[in-house]
Design a protein around this motif. Structure first.
Motif, PDB file in Angstrom:
ATOM      1  N   PRO A   1     -13.354   0.163  15.227  1.00 37.72           N
ATOM      2  CA  PRO A   1     -13.908   1.494  15.539  1.00 37.72           C
ATOM      3  C   PRO A   1     -12.998   2.610  15.030  1.00 37.72           C
ATOM      4  O   PRO A   1     -11.773   2.475  15.014  1.00 37.72           O
ATOM      5  N   THR A   2     -13.591   3.699  14.609  1.00 37.86           N
ATOM      6  CA  THR A   2     -12.842   4.881  14.191  1.00 37.86           C
ATOM      7  C   THR A   2     -13.302   6.069  15.039  1.00 37.86           C
ATOM      8  O   THR A   2     -14.431   6.084  15.541  1.00 37.86           O
ATOM      9  N   PRO A   3     -12.443   7.073  15.213  1.00 35.88           N
ATOM     10  CA  PRO A   3     -12.818   8.207  16.055  1.00 35.88           C
ATOM     11  C   PRO A   3     -13.937   9.030  15.428  1.00 35.88           C
ATOM     12  O   PRO A   3     -14.020   9.168  14.198  1.00 35.88           O
ATOM     13  N   ARG A   4     -14.794   9.546  16.280  1.00 29.00           N
ATOM     14  CA  ARG A   4     -15.848  10.450  15.803  1.00 29.00           C
ATOM     15  C   ARG A   4     -15.275  11.848  15.690  1.00 29.00           C
ATOM     16  O   ARG A   4     -14.800  12.417  16.663  1.00 29.00           O
ATOM     17  N   VAL A   5     -15.354  12.382  14.504  1.00 29.37           N
ATOM     18  CA  VAL A   5     -14.816  13.716  14.262  1.00 29.37           C
ATOM     19  C   VAL A   5     -15.953  14.629  13.845  1.00 29.37           C
ATOM     20  O   VAL A   5     -16.672  14.344  12.862  1.00 29.37           O
ATOM     21  N   GLY A   6     -16.158  15.695  14.612  1.00 31.10           N
ATOM     22  CA  GLY A   6     -17.253  16.617  14.315  1.00 31.10           C
ATOM     23  C   GLY A   6     -16.931  17.499  13.135  1.00 31.10           C
ATOM     24  O   GLY A   6     -15.783  17.547  12.654  1.00 31.10           O
ATOM     25  N   PRO A   7     -17.910  18.217  12.619  1.00 25.79           N
ATOM     26  CA  PRO A   7     -17.674  19.120  11.498  1.00 25.79           C
ATOM     27  C   PRO A   7     -16.713  20.222  11.874  1.00 25.79           C
ATOM     28  O   PRO A   7     -16.739  20.738  13.005  1.00 25.79           O
ATOM     29  N   THR A   8     -15.835  20.571  10.976  1.00 24.28           N
ATOM     30  CA  THR A   8     -14.861  21.619  11.243  1.00 24.28           C
ATOM     31  C   THR A   8     -15.469  22.978  10.954  1.00 24.28           C
ATOM     32  O   THR A   8     -16.299  23.123  10.044  1.00 24.28           O
ATOM     33  N   SER A   9     -15.079  23.925  11.717  1.00 28.04           N
ATOM     34  CA  SER A   9     -15.584  25.294  11.494  1.00 28.04           C
ATOM     35  C   SER A   9     -14.638  26.039  10.584  1.00 28.04           C
ATOM     36  O   SER A   9     -13.437  25.798  10.570  1.00 28.04           O
TER      37      SER A   9
ATOM     38  N   ASP B   1       0.820  -1.204   0.000  1.00 25.43           N
ATOM     39  CA  ASP B   1       0.000   0.000   0.000  1.00 25.43           C
ATOM     40  C   ASP B   1       0.860   1.262   0.000  1.00 25.43           C
ATOM     41  O   ASP B   1       0.510   2.256  -0.642  1.00 25.43           O
ATOM     42  N   VAL B   2       1.985   1.217   0.710  1.00 24.53           N
ATOM     43  CA  VAL B   2       2.887   2.377   0.716  1.00 24.53           C
ATOM     44  C   VAL B   2       3.469   2.599  -0.679  1.00 24.53           C
ATOM     45  O   VAL B   2       3.531   3.731  -1.177  1.00 24.53           O
ATOM     46  N   LEU B   3       3.894   1.516  -1.335  1.00 30.18           N
ATOM     47  CA  LEU B   3       4.486   1.638  -2.669  1.00 30.18           C
ATOM     48  C   LEU B   3       3.474   2.154  -3.693  1.00 30.18           C
ATOM     49  O   LEU B   3       3.851   2.827  -4.662  1.00 30.18           O
ATOM     50  N   THR B   4       2.205   1.835  -3.500  1.00 28.50           N
ATOM     51  CA  THR B   4       1.172   2.273  -4.443  1.00 28.50           C
ATOM     52  C   THR B   4       0.437   3.522  -3.953  1.00 28.50           C
ATOM     53  O   THR B   4      -0.643   3.855  -4.443  1.00 28.50           O
ATOM     54  N   LYS B   5       1.019   4.206  -2.976  1.00 30.06           N
ATOM     55  CA  LYS B   5       0.500   5.478  -2.465  1.00 30.06           C
ATOM     56  C   LYS B   5      -0.914   5.368  -1.915  1.00 30.06           C
ATOM     57  O   LYS B   5      -1.787   6.195  -2.206  1.00 30.06           O
ATOM     58  N   GLU B   6      -1.135   4.330  -1.129  1.00 31.99           N
ATOM     59  CA  GLU B   6      -2.417   4.151  -0.457  1.00 31.99           C
ATOM     60  C   GLU B   6      -2.180   4.106   1.050  1.00 31.99           C
ATOM     61  O   GLU B   6      -1.130   3.639   1.510  1.00 31.99           O
ATOM     62  N   ILE B   7      -3.148   4.609   1.832  1.00 33.80           N
ATOM     63  CA  ILE B   7      -3.088   4.393   3.273  1.00 33.80           C
ATOM     64  C   ILE B   7      -3.263   2.893   3.501  1.00 33.80           C
ATOM     65  O   ILE B   7      -4.214   2.305   3.000  1.00 33.80           O
ATOM     66  N   PRO B   8      -2.334   2.247   4.219  1.00 34.20           N
ATOM     67  CA  PRO B   8      -2.447   0.792   4.403  1.00 34.20           C
ATOM     68  C   PRO B   8      -3.825   0.378   4.902  1.00 34.20           C
ATOM     69  O   PRO B   8      -4.360   0.954   5.845  1.00 34.20           O
ATOM     70  N   VAL B   9      -4.418  -0.608   4.227  1.00 36.94           N
ATOM     71  CA  VAL B   9      -5.756  -1.078   4.568  1.00 36.94           C
ATOM     72  C   VAL B   9      -5.839  -1.475   6.037  1.00 36.94           C
ATOM     73  O   VAL B   9      -6.845  -1.231   6.713  1.00 36.94           O
ATOM     74  N   VAL B  10      -4.770  -2.065   6.557  1.00 39.82           N
ATOM     75  CA  VAL B  10      -4.798  -2.572   7.934  1.00 39.82           C
ATOM     76  C   VAL B  10      -4.916  -1.449   8.956  1.00 39.82           C
ATOM     77  O   VAL B  10      -5.217  -1.706  10.126  1.00 39.82           O
ATOM     78  N   LEU B  11      -4.688  -0.203   8.529  1.00 36.58           N
ATOM     79  CA  LEU B  11      -4.701   0.907   9.473  1.00 36.58           C
ATOM     80  C   LEU B  11      -6.019   1.675   9.498  1.00 36.58           C
ATOM     81  O   LEU B  11      -6.231   2.474  10.402  1.00 36.58           O
ATOM     82  N   HIS B  12      -6.888   1.449   8.530  1.00 41.83           N
ATOM     83  CA  HIS B  12      -8.066   2.320   8.515  1.00 41.83           C
ATOM     84  C   HIS B  12      -9.370   1.631   8.188  1.00 41.83           C
ATOM     85  O   HIS B  12     -10.411   2.268   8.234  1.00 41.83           O
ATOM     86  N   ARG B  13      -9.381   0.356   7.866  1.00 37.14           N
ATOM     87  CA  ARG B  13     -10.674  -0.299   7.683  1.00 37.14           C
ATOM     88  C   ARG B  13     -10.491  -1.811   7.699  1.00 37.14           C
ATOM     89  O   ARG B  13      -9.398  -2.313   7.542  1.00 37.14           O
ATOM     90  N   GLU B  14     -11.577  -2.493   7.923  1.00 38.07           N
ATOM     91  CA  GLU B  14     -11.645  -3.948   7.896  1.00 38.07           C
ATOM     92  C   GLU B  14     -10.952  -4.589   9.101  1.00 38.07           C
ATOM     93  O   GLU B  14     -10.081  -4.011   9.725  1.00 38.07           O
ATOM     94  N   ILE B  15     -11.417  -5.806   9.413  1.00 43.71           N
ATOM     95  CA  ILE B  15     -10.793  -6.609  10.461  1.00 43.71           C
ATOM     96  C   ILE B  15      -9.716  -7.454   9.793  1.00 43.71           C
ATOM     97  O   ILE B  15     -10.002  -8.501   9.202  1.00 43.71           O
ATOM     98  N   TYR B  16      -8.499  -6.981   9.825  1.00 40.66           N
ATOM     99  CA  TYR B  16      -7.394  -7.673   9.148  1.00 40.66           C
ATOM    100  C   TYR B  16      -6.219  -7.845  10.112  1.00 40.66           C
ATOM    101  O   TYR B  16      -5.898  -8.965  10.508  1.00 40.66           O
ATOM    102  N   ALA B  17      -5.631  -6.727  10.516  1.00 35.67           N
ATOM    103  CA  ALA B  17      -4.531  -6.812  11.479  1.00 35.67           C
ATOM    104  C   ALA B  17      -5.016  -7.382  12.808  1.00 35.67           C
ATOM    105  O   ALA B  17      -4.286  -8.135  13.473  1.00 35.67           O
ATOM    106  N   SER B  18      -6.237  -7.049  13.182  1.00 42.86           N
ATOM    107  CA  SER B  18      -6.778  -7.562  14.450  1.00 42.86           C
ATOM    108  C   SER B  18      -6.905  -9.080  14.422  1.00 42.86           C
ATOM    109  O   SER B  18      -6.580  -9.765  15.397  1.00 42.86           O
ATOM    110  N   ALA B  19      -7.354  -9.619  13.286  1.00 43.00           N
ATOM    111  CA  ALA B  19      -7.464 -11.069  13.149  1.00 43.00           C
ATOM    112  C   ALA B  19      -6.090 -11.718  13.206  1.00 43.00           C
ATOM    113  O   ALA B  19      -5.897 -12.760  13.850  1.00 43.00           O
TER     114      ALA B  19
END
Length: 203
Positions: free
Chosen positions: A194-202, A132-150
């Protein structure tokens, strides 16, 4: 075990090569990303535990399998895309295998319990992070899906159970099936960490 290991290498190589094709890399780029995805986690594991030179550099079957699979994906990628569901199943199996075998190799090299668990997870997800780093993507294991946790859970189970003296074939097979089943179930149910809840920015 070698056959299963090579199947895992082929699956991860196909994953990396497919990402390279999607980014429209040339032949060398596709093969390079495929090989790094397939072998990266194992190389990092071997360096961390002091098993040098890494197995991927000393056993020709690993690099050859990764290279041939990547070449096949480069030339046959339309057909590979149609097998996406099958690839996800094989990827889940590869994740379980690499995570558990990596953790057990840490145990064999007398890495402490927590360290062996981390070694297992690194083996399972390391190649995908590099891809993912080589293809300029945020690594999947860091932001979605149950992968690293499994991966982490499977490694933790096999290391902990082995620590209490249970014969190896039982915890190894059980932990691989645990990672495999959890990964597939999370895909089917669309679970994610789970991901953090981020409110709308002003502004």
């Amino acid at each position: 075990m070698l056959v299963l290991d090579l199947i895992g290498v082929a699956v991860f190589a196909a994953s990396g090569a497919s990402a390279g094709v999607a980014k429209r890399l040339d032949l060398f780029g596709v093969v390079f990303v495929g090989m790094v995805t397939a072998l990266g986690g194992g190389v990092i594991r071997d360096v961390v535990i002091g098993s040098t030179p890494p197995l991927a550099f000393t056993d020709w079957e690993y690099a050859t399998t990764a290279c041939l699979t990547s070449l096949a994906v480069f030339w046959l990628h339309p057909q590979v895309d149609r097998l996406r569901r099958t690839m996800l199943v094989l990827d889940a199996a590869g994740l379980g295998l690499f995570s558990v075998v990596g953790a057990m190799k840490g145990v064999d090299f007398h890495v402490p319990l927590v360290g062996s668990i981390m070694v297992g997870m690194i083996t399972g997800i390391g190649g995908g992070v590099i891809r993912d780093v080589l293809t300029k993507e945020i690594p999947v294991v860091l932001h979605r899906e149950i992968y690293a946790s499994a991966s982490l859970l499977g490694a933790a189970v096999v290391v902990t159970v082995t620590h209490f003296g249970i014969a190896r074939p039982v915890p190894i097979i059980g932990a691989i099936l645990l990672v495999f089943g959890l990964r597939l179930l999370s895909l089917y149910r669309r679970w994610s960490a789970p991901t953090p809840r981020v409110g709308p920015t002003s502004g």
